[in-house]
Every structure is written in structure tokens, then in C-alpha cells.
Design a protein around this motif. Sequence first.
Motif, PDB file in Angstrom:
ATOM      1  N   THR A 175       0.823  -1.203   0.000  1.00 13.88           N
ATOM      2  CA  THR A 175       0.000   0.000   0.000  1.00 13.88           C
ATOM      3  C   THR A 175       0.859   1.256   0.000  1.00 13.88           C
ATOM      4  N   TYR A 178       1.929   1.659  -3.531  1.00 10.42           N
ATOM      5  CA  TYR A 178       0.791   2.104  -4.340  1.00 10.42           C
ATOM      6  C   TYR A 178       0.516   3.593  -4.128  1.00 10.42           C
ATOM      7  N   SER A 179       0.542   4.020  -2.867  1.00 13.68           N
ATOM      8  CA  SER A 179       0.120   5.379  -2.537  1.00 13.68           C
ATOM      9  C   SER A 179       1.035   6.430  -3.159  1.00 13.68           C
ATOM     10  N   VAL A 219      -5.530   6.670   3.497  1.00 13.50           N
ATOM     11  CA  VAL A 219      -5.239   5.363   2.905  1.00 13.50           C
ATOM     12  C   VAL A 219      -4.155   4.624   3.699  1.00 13.50           C
ATOM     13  N   ALA A 223      -4.769   1.302   6.121  1.00 11.17           N
ATOM     14  CA  ALA A 223      -4.007   0.092   5.797  1.00 11.17           C
ATOM     15  C   ALA A 223      -3.198  -0.375   6.999  1.00 11.17           C
ATOM     16  N   MET A 259      -7.156  -2.436  -0.636  1.00  8.92           N
ATOM     17  CA  MET A 259      -6.531  -1.132  -0.778  1.00  8.92           C
ATOM     18  C   MET A 259      -6.213  -0.819  -2.234  1.00  8.92           C
ATOM     19  N   ALA A 260      -6.280  -1.827  -3.099  1.00  7.85           N
ATOM     20  CA  ALA A 260      -6.039  -1.615  -4.527  1.00  7.85           C
ATOM     21  C   ALA A 260      -7.334  -1.399  -5.304  1.00  7.85           C
TER      22      ALA A 260
END
Length: 383
Positions: A175, A178-179, A219, A223, A259-260
Motif C-alpha cells: 500500500t 501504491y500510494s 489510505v 491500511a 486497498m487496490a
Amino acid sequence: MGARRACAPRHQSLTGRAGRVPSPPAAAEPEEGAPAPGSGGCARPQVQARPRRRVPADFVECFILSGYRRLHCTAQECLASVLQPTNETLNFWTHFIPLLLFLSRFCRLLLLRGAAELPFHHPALLPLWCYASGVVLTFAMSCTAHVFSCLSLRLRAAFFYLDYASISYYGFASTVAYSYYLLPHLRLLDARALSRYLQQHLGWYVDCSLPLALYSALVLPVAFVLAVTCTVACCRSRSECCAYPFAIRTFVFAMPLSMACPIMLESFLFDLRAHNPTLFVYFYRRYFWLLVAAFFNVSKIPERIQPGRFDIVGHSHQLFHIFTFLSIYDQMHYVEEGLLTFLKAPPTAPTYLGTVGYMLLLILCLGMVIRKFLNVADLCKQD
């Protein structure tokens, strides 16, 4: 990755006080690992595979009838067992070989100037360092748990608690990557693009700036809480009162994947295939591998169909490992692609507090969770 649990009811706690099938007297069978007569004491330690009736109930796996290692092996015997035919041998190798592959790839990206010729300490690489630590730790911890799980019942529990924690750590590390590398480039999280889409397709006149800013701010904290919660749930699934541990662990391991969701929504609303074909292909192929891995982990196929035939090679946990590796391998493709896109025009600069700081705090919280569950095991031992 992820401990397996016996399908038969446990008659034994982590203390090993009850439910253990007594072994024959020492005189009836030579001690495992002892040198053969006349060998001069130089023989390599041998771990004789045992049938399920001769190991503690905590070791017994669904539909696996033989190939078990005995309890209280020495560390040397545990290491020697990775080259001997037991039901844990390929569990080790199906994660050790991927571990070497990922170490090689991360070394190329982070240490050998593979990521756009940036030095390894560049702030832009902090999320990649977090992600790399999650991947490497997950595979290394799973290897350790499968090799040394027969040292003692308490250490078996401790190793698999650490295994669950490493999976949660990896989920949060993903995550973080990703963020920074993926989410800021989605049109779904662009307030102007999303407001225009809602107006054109639904007729809604909504200013999406505040909700999207709130999502971006929450986010990582969400997570983080999810990672700790998932570890608690997985550790609890090893208790005797848990009726469906495999289903619970599979569901819990899938929770961080939520979270995706923005990437999936992007593909539905903004034609991700045309905008970012690399992310589209590898993202959905990764989730296909995860679904296949979950199927094997829950169904216990193929050993459910022919119990005893797949005790050493081909049982479901080995297949679970293989498809999990494929999913992370595909994930690496689009994380690396996201890094290259990020470096062209960084929306925000990663900070140590927002990356490494989060990871260190998570390690502390997961350590407290594991300590709590091990203390509960100690209390059970005293009762």
C-alpha cells in the motif's frame, strides 16, 4: 506462506500436554539423527518421515497421511530435512527459490543503479525500499517457519505467528508503494476528472476535492490498522476453537488487497487498458493468480481427492506457494512501471516519516501482538 492446520480436531494445546500419540520405546527404534553403527559418528543427520499417527495433533494436516517430521528435531536436523523427502521440503523450496529471485531483482533496482540511475538513498526510492522489505521478509519468514517448525510446539507457534505478521507487513508495504507510485496517477483520484465523469454520465454536480483529499490522507492509516487487525485474526485462527482456519486466513489475507480497489475502479470508469496497458494486464493477472492460490489453500485439492498420494510432492500448500509467487512477481512489474512514471513528474516527495516511519511503527505493533499470543500460550501451559 501461512501455516496450515490439522483438519482433525486438536486434542492438544501448544503445550503438548495431551493428545500426543506415544512413541515406541527408544530400544525399538534408533534415535533419528543418530549416526549409523560403524560410521564413526560422522553421518549426516537424517529425519525419518513419520505417518500422521506418530506426530502431535498440532502437526497433522488435512489429507496428508505421511511424510511428517518428528517433534523436537535439532536445528541441524531441521536444516538437513530440506534435502530429504518430507511434506515440508517443497514448502521450503517453493519460497526459497523465489526469495533468491526477488533479492536479485531488488539488488538490481536499488543497489546497482537500475531505477533511473538514482542512488540507493534517494528519497524517491523510499517506497520501493518499503515494498522490497515486505516481499523479502514474507518469503524469508515463510522459509524459516517451514524449516524450523518442528523444534518445539511453542517455537512452531512463534514461527507461524511471525509468518502471519510478515504477510501483514508485506500487505502494508504494498500500500505504501501504491500510494506514491500508482494512486496519484489515476484519473479516479483527480478531483476534476472524477467530477467531470459524474456530471457527464450521472448528471451529478459534485465537487470531489474533499472526499478524494480525505481518501489520500487516510489510505495509509487505514491500511496500517488493517495490517494489525489481520495479524490478530490469523493468530487467533490457530486456537482450538477455530473451526475453519484455512477459510479465515484466506479471507484475512485478502483484506489488504482491498486497498487496490481504486485501480480496479479506474479500469471500469476511465479505460485503464488504453491509458496504462502495463498496469491493466499485470494487475488483473496478479489477481487471477491470487484467486487460484486461494482456491488451493481452501479446497485442499489435490490431496483431498487422493489422500496420501500427494504427501511429499504436489499438495495444495505447495501449489498455494507457487501461485502466490506468481502474483507478487506480476505485482513487481507494475510497481516498477509506476516508479518510472513517478520519477518523470513526482506529485509528492516521499518522506522518511511517511514511509520508513510507518514501517517501523508497524513492526513494533506486530511484535506486541505476537508477544500477547505467546503469553496466552504460556498461561495455558501453567493451567
